[in-house]
Write a protein that holds these residues in place. Structure first.
Motif, PDB file in Angstrom:
ATOM      1  N   LEU A   1      59.036  39.695  93.026  1.00 13.45           N
ATOM      2  CA  LEU A   1      58.074  38.872  93.492  1.00 13.45           C
ATOM      3  C   LEU A   1      57.465  38.623  94.284  1.00 13.45           C
ATOM      4  O   LEU A   1      57.053  39.463  95.771  1.00 13.45           O
ATOM      5  N   LYS A   2      55.655  38.621  93.846  1.00 19.77           N
ATOM      6  CA  LYS A   2      54.722  38.383  94.503  1.00 19.77           C
ATOM      7  C   LYS A   2      55.113  37.673  95.223  1.00 19.77           C
ATOM      8  O   LYS A   2      55.407  36.104  95.081  1.00 19.77           O
TER       9      LYS A   2
ATOM     10  N   GLU B   1      53.905  36.464  88.058  1.00 21.30           N
ATOM     11  CA  GLU B   1      54.192  36.539  89.825  1.00 21.30           C
ATOM     12  C   GLU B   1      55.326  37.503  90.068  1.00 21.30           C
ATOM     13  O   GLU B   1      55.679  37.884  91.208  1.00 21.30           O
TER      14      GLU B   1
ATOM     15  N   GLU C   1      43.980  36.200  85.597  1.00 20.74           N
ATOM     16  CA  GLU C   1      45.100  37.214  86.353  1.00 20.74           C
ATOM     17  C   GLU C   1      44.686  38.879  86.959  1.00 20.74           C
ATOM     18  O   GLU C   1      43.628  38.680  85.541  1.00 20.74           O
TER      19      GLU C   1
ATOM     20  N   SER D   1      54.141  34.248  98.041  1.00 18.35           N
ATOM     21  CA  SER D   1      52.894  33.185  97.249  1.00 18.35           C
ATOM     22  C   SER D   1      51.890  32.940  98.423  1.00 18.35           C
ATOM     23  O   SER D   1      52.419  32.772  99.523  1.00 18.35           O
ATOM     24  N   THR D   2      51.079  32.594  97.797  1.00 19.65           N
ATOM     25  CA  THR D   2      49.577  31.911  99.162  1.00 19.65           C
ATOM     26  C   THR D   2      49.637  30.806  98.416  1.00 19.65           C
ATOM     27  O   THR D   2      50.360  30.283  98.828  1.00 19.65           O
TER      28      THR D   2
END
Length: 131
Positions: A127-128, A100, A73, A130-131
């Protein structure tokens, strides 16, 4: 109480924060034990209920999780602010990410036993996307 980056106490806190980030990124409690006071509090209410742990309960959680470093990461460590309440008390607002979750940590620090230590970590995470 104001401080500048040239102040030795400010520099000492920055070093503690860098070790804090390193310990989290590596999931290395030997590093984290150097920056947290043994009686430190870990707390969040992000999900609507209070979670509070002492270090004896927090460190085993860190020991069990795969480190962000081992997962490749990208580091997202940032020191947003450091403020002194007095000569032996400070608070730092920092950000980092694990998996995340994107964390904002409010770290209370005290100068005891000849060094700065985190005595409380109160945090929020998002929460990041999602890509």
């Amino acid at each position: 109480m104001s401080s500048t980056p040239n102040d030795p106490q400010f520099s000492a806190i920055i070093e503690v924060l860098q070790r804090y980030f390193d310990g989290l990124y590596r999931s290395d409690t030997s590093i984290l034990r150097q920056v947290f006071h043994p009686k430190a509090l870990y707390a969040t209410a992000t999900d609507g209920t209070l979670l509070e742990l002492d270090m004896d309960r927090y460190f085993p959680i860190v020991d069990k999780r795969p480190s962000p470093e081992s997962r490749g990461e990208e580091r997202a460590d940032r020191i947003l602010s450091v403020e002194f309440a007095g000569p032996v008390t400070a608070i730092a607002k920092v950000q980092c990410a694990i998996g995340e979750r994107a964390f904002t940590d409010l770290l209370s620090l005290v100068f005891v036993d000849g060094r700065w230590q985190i005595i409380a970590k109160v945090f929020h995470y998002d929460l990041k996307p999602s890509t």
